[in-house]
Scaffold this active site. Structure first.
Site, PDB file in Angstrom:
ATOM      1  N   HIS A   8      -7.378 -15.662 -13.688  1.00 30.15           N
ATOM      2  CA  HIS A   8      -6.315 -15.288 -12.826  1.00 30.15           C
ATOM      3  C   HIS A   8      -5.782 -13.981 -12.936  1.00 30.15           C
ATOM      4  O   HIS A   8      -6.281 -13.266 -13.976  1.00 30.15           O
ATOM      5  CB  HIS A   8      -4.998 -16.155 -13.586  1.00 30.15           C
ATOM      6  CG  HIS A   8      -4.587 -15.852 -14.871  1.00 30.15           C
ATOM      7  ND1 HIS A   8      -3.573 -15.084 -15.015  1.00 30.15           N
ATOM      8  CD2 HIS A   8      -4.899 -16.529 -15.913  1.00 30.15           C
ATOM      9  CE1 HIS A   8      -3.347 -15.079 -16.457  1.00 30.15           C
ATOM     10  NE2 HIS A   8      -4.122 -15.892 -17.074  1.00 30.15           N
ATOM     11  N   ASP A  19      -4.565 -10.940 -21.475  1.00 32.95           N
ATOM     12  CA  ASP A  19      -4.457 -12.227 -20.600  1.00 32.95           C
ATOM     13  C   ASP A  19      -4.024 -11.747 -19.268  1.00 32.95           C
ATOM     14  O   ASP A  19      -2.881 -11.515 -19.121  1.00 32.95           O
ATOM     15  CB  ASP A  19      -3.359 -12.889 -21.607  1.00 32.95           C
ATOM     16  CG  ASP A  19      -3.087 -14.518 -20.622  1.00 32.95           C
ATOM     17  OD1 ASP A  19      -3.792 -14.615 -19.489  1.00 32.95           O
ATOM     18  OD2 ASP A  19      -2.118 -15.016 -21.012  1.00 32.95           O
ATOM     19  N   GLU A  41      -1.059 -17.693 -11.866  1.00 38.29           N
ATOM     20  CA  GLU A  41      -1.387 -18.686 -12.860  1.00 38.29           C
ATOM     21  C   GLU A  41      -0.291 -18.917 -13.999  1.00 38.29           C
ATOM     22  O   GLU A  41       0.100 -19.799 -14.238  1.00 38.29           O
ATOM     23  CB  GLU A  41      -2.609 -18.445 -13.555  1.00 38.29           C
ATOM     24  CG  GLU A  41      -3.323 -19.450 -14.688  1.00 38.29           C
ATOM     25  CD  GLU A  41      -2.699 -19.218 -16.160  1.00 38.29           C
ATOM     26  OE1 GLU A  41      -2.991 -20.132 -16.919  1.00 38.29           O
ATOM     27  OE2 GLU A  41      -1.807 -18.307 -16.317  1.00 38.29           O
ATOM     28  N   ASP A  69     -10.312 -17.260 -19.373  1.00 42.13           N
ATOM     29  CA  ASP A  69      -9.105 -16.850 -19.580  1.00 42.13           C
ATOM     30  C   ASP A  69      -9.353 -16.014 -20.995  1.00 42.13           C
ATOM     31  O   ASP A  69     -10.197 -15.907 -21.457  1.00 42.13           O
ATOM     32  CB  ASP A  69      -8.229 -17.918 -19.516  1.00 42.13           C
ATOM     33  CG  ASP A  69      -6.575 -17.578 -19.135  1.00 42.13           C
ATOM     34  OD1 ASP A  69      -6.261 -16.433 -19.615  1.00 42.13           O
ATOM     35  OD2 ASP A  69      -5.918 -18.195 -18.407  1.00 42.13           O
ATOM     36  N   HIS A  88       1.306 -12.223 -24.139  1.00 45.51           N
ATOM     37  CA  HIS A  88       2.566 -12.303 -23.408  1.00 45.51           C
ATOM     38  C   HIS A  88       3.455 -11.294 -24.118  1.00 45.51           C
ATOM     39  O   HIS A  88       4.773 -11.714 -23.962  1.00 45.51           O
ATOM     40  CB  HIS A  88       3.175 -13.713 -23.167  1.00 45.51           C
ATOM     41  CG  HIS A  88       2.276 -14.573 -22.374  1.00 45.51           C
ATOM     42  ND1 HIS A  88       3.042 -15.580 -21.715  1.00 45.51           N
ATOM     43  CD2 HIS A  88       0.908 -14.498 -21.907  1.00 45.51           C
ATOM     44  CE1 HIS A  88       2.142 -16.379 -20.924  1.00 45.51           C
ATOM     45  NE2 HIS A  88       0.695 -15.627 -21.071  1.00 45.51           N
TER      46      HIS A  88
END
Ligand code: ZN
Length: 352
Positions: A70, A174, A203, A226, A317
């Site tokens: 992604h 990521d 994604e 990923d 994240h």
């Protein structure tokens, strides 16, 4: 043997410093298209913005292998203009609101600077310090004056890529780690397979790009490439943390299952057998929440045997993540070797 070296690190740096919050992946898409344009037999951008690239092998019984990485990252989206350079915003994808106050951000396609305003501690009462600031009370501040940003623009943490020996620190590892890995797999695709590469959109908000990409490719099997969160720090008492999902330094993480999919056991065995055969470490990702494009791919059409292989990284994240160069190198080496050994017999073998 192809491997991850300086050229790939440079590409990773460029991609991590690019901004591609879900639904606005154009900057990363442009970089990827430029990288792969001379290395695929067919390249197109579909209606949602996925890049679908095909590289046809030359062997006689070739499996059609979809590899998905992604392009999007979690981030913020401006939703309202309060004037004086202050903008209301929403979170796109999974970000903990506690991480936001006081962070510098880059806004819009021109990467204009802003800050998520936080009240200086001199002006904060003891009572206020006890409480989390709700998202509704936060603003992105681009400073008073003529602002070129507008609602709809995306914003990301203003973290610049850094490398220190074996360590990589950046935002959006990521999944820029997966994107560069897939670029290299296209460039070095083995002849025994047809490589169907999907650089997917959206994604982080529910695998939306992968869903239509898998329909379009109609592959024999699918692999999501990923980056996966590792939580491998000591626990609060200083004891070993036994609830880690992956650990830095233990190599590529093979998923057994996650929130959305139970990986196909034939593919898990193929990947772990390859790791033993070529002497590259790997680890099995421990159960936990989260998912990858494999969650969408395996449900496409009449079903697609699928698996995820990911590079472990800490602080996923958030404004800045940490990965180890060796884990990335080993992830590429494992995938490259596994694809080179792939024959239709793998799907004929009994599952389970
Ligand atoms: Zn991801």
């Amino acid at each position: 043997m192809p491997s991850i070296g300086n050229a790939q690190l440079k590409l990773l740096e460029k991609l991590c410093n690019a901004c591609a919050v879900s639904g606005d992946e154009g900057e990363v898409r442009g970089i990827v298209l430029e990288e792969i344009k001379n290395h695929a037999d067919d390249i197109k951008v579909d209606a949602l913005g996925n890049i679908l690239a095909r590289r046809t092998g030359s062997g006689s019984k070739r499996l059609r292998v979809m590899l998905s990485a992604h392009m999007d990252e979690v981030g913020l989206m401006l939703v309202g203009d309060d004037g004086e350079g202050l903008f209301r915003f929403e979170i796109v994808g999974g970000i903990d609101v506690r991480h936001l106050p006081g962070k510098a951000v880059l806004v819009g396609k021109e990467h204009l600077p802003g800050v998520i305003g936080a009240r200086p501690i001199h002006l904060t009462t003891a009572e206020e310090l006890k409480h989390q600031i709700p998202l509704d009370d936060l603003r992105i501040d681009t400073g008073p004056g003529d602002s070129k940003v507008k609602p709809g623009d995306r914003a990301v943490f203003a973290t610049r890529f850094q490398r220190n020996g074996p360590v990589i620190i950046a935002k959006a590892l990521d999944n820029r780690l997966g994107v560069v890995t897939l670029v290299e797999l296209i460039k070095n695709s083995p002849p025994n397979i047809d490589l169907l590469a999907a650089f997917t959109v959206q994604e982080e908000i529910g695998m939306r790009g992968a869903k239509v990409a898998a329909y379009s490719f109609n592959p024999d099997l699918g692999i999501a490439v990923d980056a996966t969160p590792s939580y491998d720090l000591p626990d609060w008492e200083g004891e070993e943390n036994f609830s880690y999902n992956t650990k830095l330094g233990l190599g590529p993480a093979i998923y057994i299952g996650d929130r959305d999919i139970l990986s196909d056991p034939r593919l898990v065995r193929w990947m772990s057998d390859t790791s033993k055969a070529i002497g590259i470490p790997c680890q099995f990702r421990q159960p936990g929440s989260g998912g990858t494009d494999a969650g969408a791919i395996h449900r496409a059409r009449a079903g697609v045997p699928s698996l995820s292989v990911s590079v472990p990284h800490r602080y996923s994240h958030t404004a800045a993540s940490i990965a180890r160069l060796d884990d990335w190198k080993n992830t590429f080496a494992l995938l490259h070797a596994a694809l080179g050994r792939l024959t239709p017999a793998i799907l004929a073998s009994e599952s389970g």
